[in-house]
Design an enzyme around this catalytic site. Sequence first.
Site, PDB file in Angstrom:
ATOM      1  N   GLY A 194      -4.263  -4.288  -4.276  1.00 56.70           N
ATOM      2  CA  GLY A 194      -5.272  -3.338  -4.587  1.00 56.70           C
ATOM      3  C   GLY A 194      -4.528  -2.054  -5.083  1.00 56.70           C
ATOM      4  N   GLN A 200       2.306  -5.842  -3.361  1.00 56.85           N
ATOM      5  CA  GLN A 200       2.764  -5.826  -1.866  1.00 56.85           C
ATOM      6  C   GLN A 200       4.083  -5.265  -1.825  1.00 56.85           C
ATOM      7  OE1 GLN A 200       1.639  -9.230  -3.694  1.00 56.85           O
ATOM      8  NE2 GLN A 200      -0.019  -8.389  -3.036  1.00 56.85           N
ATOM      9  N   ASP A 228       0.859  -1.358   0.097  1.00 58.55           N
ATOM     10  CA  ASP A 228      -0.145  -0.089  -0.087  1.00 58.55           C
ATOM     11  C   ASP A 228       0.838   1.331   0.046  1.00 58.55           C
ATOM     12  OD1 ASP A 228      -2.280  -1.776   0.352  1.00 58.55           O
ATOM     13  OD2 ASP A 228      -2.048  -1.697   2.304  1.00 58.55           O
TER      14      ASP A 228
HETATM   15  P1  IMO Z   1      -0.752  -4.083  -2.372  1.00 59.33           P
HETATM   16  O1  IMO Z   1      -0.161  -4.481  -3.787  1.00 59.33           O
HETATM   17  C1  IMO Z   1      -0.895  -4.605   1.790  1.00 59.33           C
HETATM   18  C2  IMO Z   1      -0.636  -8.783   3.240  1.00 59.33           C
HETATM   19  C3  IMO Z   1      -1.816  -9.098   4.090  1.00 59.33           C
HETATM   20  C4  IMO Z   1      -1.430 -10.285   4.988  1.00 59.33           C
HETATM   21  C5  IMO Z   1      -0.241 -11.009   4.209  1.00 59.33           C
HETATM   22  C6  IMO Z   1      -0.542 -12.221   3.696  1.00 59.33           C
HETATM   23  O2  IMO Z   1      -2.047  -3.260  -2.563  1.00 59.33           O
HETATM   24  O3  IMO Z   1       0.476  -3.402  -1.698  1.00 59.33           O
HETATM   25  P2  IMO Z   1      -1.823 -12.785   1.297  1.00 59.33           P
HETATM   26  O4  IMO Z   1      -3.487 -12.652   1.211  1.00 59.33           O
HETATM   27  O5  IMO Z   1      -1.096 -12.229   0.386  1.00 59.33           O
HETATM   28  O6  IMO Z   1      -1.749 -14.116   1.906  1.00 59.33           O
HETATM   29  O7  IMO Z   1      -1.689 -11.975   2.982  1.00 59.33           O
HETATM   30  O8  IMO Z   1      -0.107  -9.859   3.250  1.00 59.33           O
HETATM   31  N1  IMO Z   1      -0.989  -8.287   1.899  1.00 59.33           N
HETATM   32  C7  IMO Z   1      -1.005  -6.903   1.501  1.00 59.33           C
HETATM   33  N2  IMO Z   1      -0.941  -5.862   2.452  1.00 59.33           N
HETATM   34  N3  IMO Z   1      -0.918  -4.318   0.561  1.00 59.33           N
HETATM   35  C8  IMO Z   1      -0.884  -5.330  -0.204  1.00 59.33           C
HETATM   36  O9  IMO Z   1      -0.895  -5.534  -1.878  1.00 59.33           O
HETATM   37  C9  IMO Z   1      -1.151  -6.813   0.221  1.00 59.33           C
HETATM   38  N4  IMO Z   1      -1.040  -8.130  -0.226  1.00 59.33           N
HETATM   39  C10 IMO Z   1      -1.131  -8.895   0.767  1.00 59.33           C
HETATM   40  O10 IMO Z   1      -2.670  -8.368   4.785  1.00 59.33           O
HETATM   41  O11 IMO Z   1      -0.929  -9.471   5.985  1.00 59.33           O
HETATM   42 MG    MG Z   2      -3.192  -2.649  -1.144  1.00 64.31          MG
END
Ligand code: IMO
Ligand code: MG
Length: 443
Positions: free
Chosen positions: A40, A223, A13
């Site tokens: 997202g 992520q 994020d």
């Molecule tokens: P963007 O691309 C923030 C976090 C989840 C959880 C951990 C594992 O928008 O930055 P998962 O569903 O991947 O097995 O979850 O990773 N997580 C994210 N946190 N932004 C994201 O994506 C995330 N994708 C996974 O909250 O702690």
């Molecule tokens: Mg996100």
Amino acid sequence: MSVTCVFGMQWGDEGKGRIVDLLAAQSDFVVRYQGGANAGHTVIVGEEKYVLHLLPSGVIQPTTTNIIGNGVVLDPWTLMEEIDGLAGRGIELDGRLLISDRAHVVLPHHKTMDAALETLRGTDALGTTSRGIGPAYGDKFRRAGMRCADMLKPERYQELLKANIGAWNAILDKAGMPPIDAVSVVDEMRAVGERLRPYVADTTSVLLDAWKGGRAILAEGAQGFGLDVDHGSYPFVTSSTTGPAGVAAGTGLPPKALQRVVGIAKAYITRVGAGPFPTQDTGPAGTHLAEKGHEFGATTGRPRDCGWFDAILARRASFTQGCDAVALMKLDCLSGLDEIKLCTAYELDGKRVTAPPAYAGDWERCVPIYESYAGWSEDLGGARHFEDLPEAAQIYVRAVQDVMQTPIEMISVGAERERFIPVDGGIPDDVIPDSGVAGGVSA
Ligand code: IMO
Ligand code: MG
């Protein structure tokens, strides 16, 4: 020949979608190389807000070709929803979206299993996004997954799916949950496979041709480094290699093709889901950041925890992933705070720590060592040059650059496309008085 990677340096994020959208204006191709619909990525253009989960953030720029690379785990239903949603808003993707035939499919029961495994973990739950990411990558690496190429050939996947589902049903049984019906999954796959057929291609060949032909390719990470399966706060991580180290594996481009790496970091930090978060602020400053930054998950809607910039994490991200430049996001959200803290090291069991501990339990116990900076009250939304920023903001940004030992070449001061400050070559030493922060690997 130019391949650039944009990746998150924190716990996700960071604002990757916004920077990818900006850089996509000069790119021929935008390719996602890992993750899935757990991402997202938000792009704001005028009054329009687009939240993308699987589609690369280059789709909003009209001339880019967008690729979902082999390293992604693809949920076909989410993808169809996204394609239809954009079509409804006048953005057509036919002819400019390609899906790798080698990308693994997130099957309906992977999402069920994601939730079931969290239930079984009880108080140790990871707080996943429930998008089936862990189970889909798990199946990939235990060599029991289904790929997009398989999805187009029902005669191939019937047996594969039955075996796959049999293994998962044993776990569901243990969790006290009803078994998956293999027949209905096969039926669902048939329909979705037909719908996606036109997009599935050997994207590795497409990308290699593009690279050799000198086209501009942008690799979009999802992520963040703190969630990287190897370098993050394991097991509180996602199941993929989030940084540029994952680009070659997840696209088929050779490692040497990567020319530029841009790390994305917020001027503060957030985390959603479980795991260590030493610089979290649970007081009024954390609330200020959550409110000003609208810190709610774009995928799950969960509130994000907020805190201070963690230079241990950012520096590790920069050094291991070879960051050429950093885009510092959401600086405007710090306006109105009296004091801004910057974590330059941790203390653990009386010792100074400057690299993330391997064991999440140790990382959790780390006490941040902060430098304190004066805040500012001015609204930053109108700043277009570094010199437009109030002096306090200049000093803070410079300190962040020093402690990361990586040039900050972009500063975002708002969600809209035009609200950003380019800083060619990073902030020069003579612009403002030295902040006095030492930085350094062993700082
Ligand atoms: P963007 O691309 C923030 C976090 C989840 C959880 C951990 C594992 O928008 O930055 P998962 O569903 O991947 O097995 O979850 O990773 N997580 C994210 N946190 N932004 C994201 O994506 C995330 N994708 C996974 O909250 O702690
Ligand atoms: Mg996100």
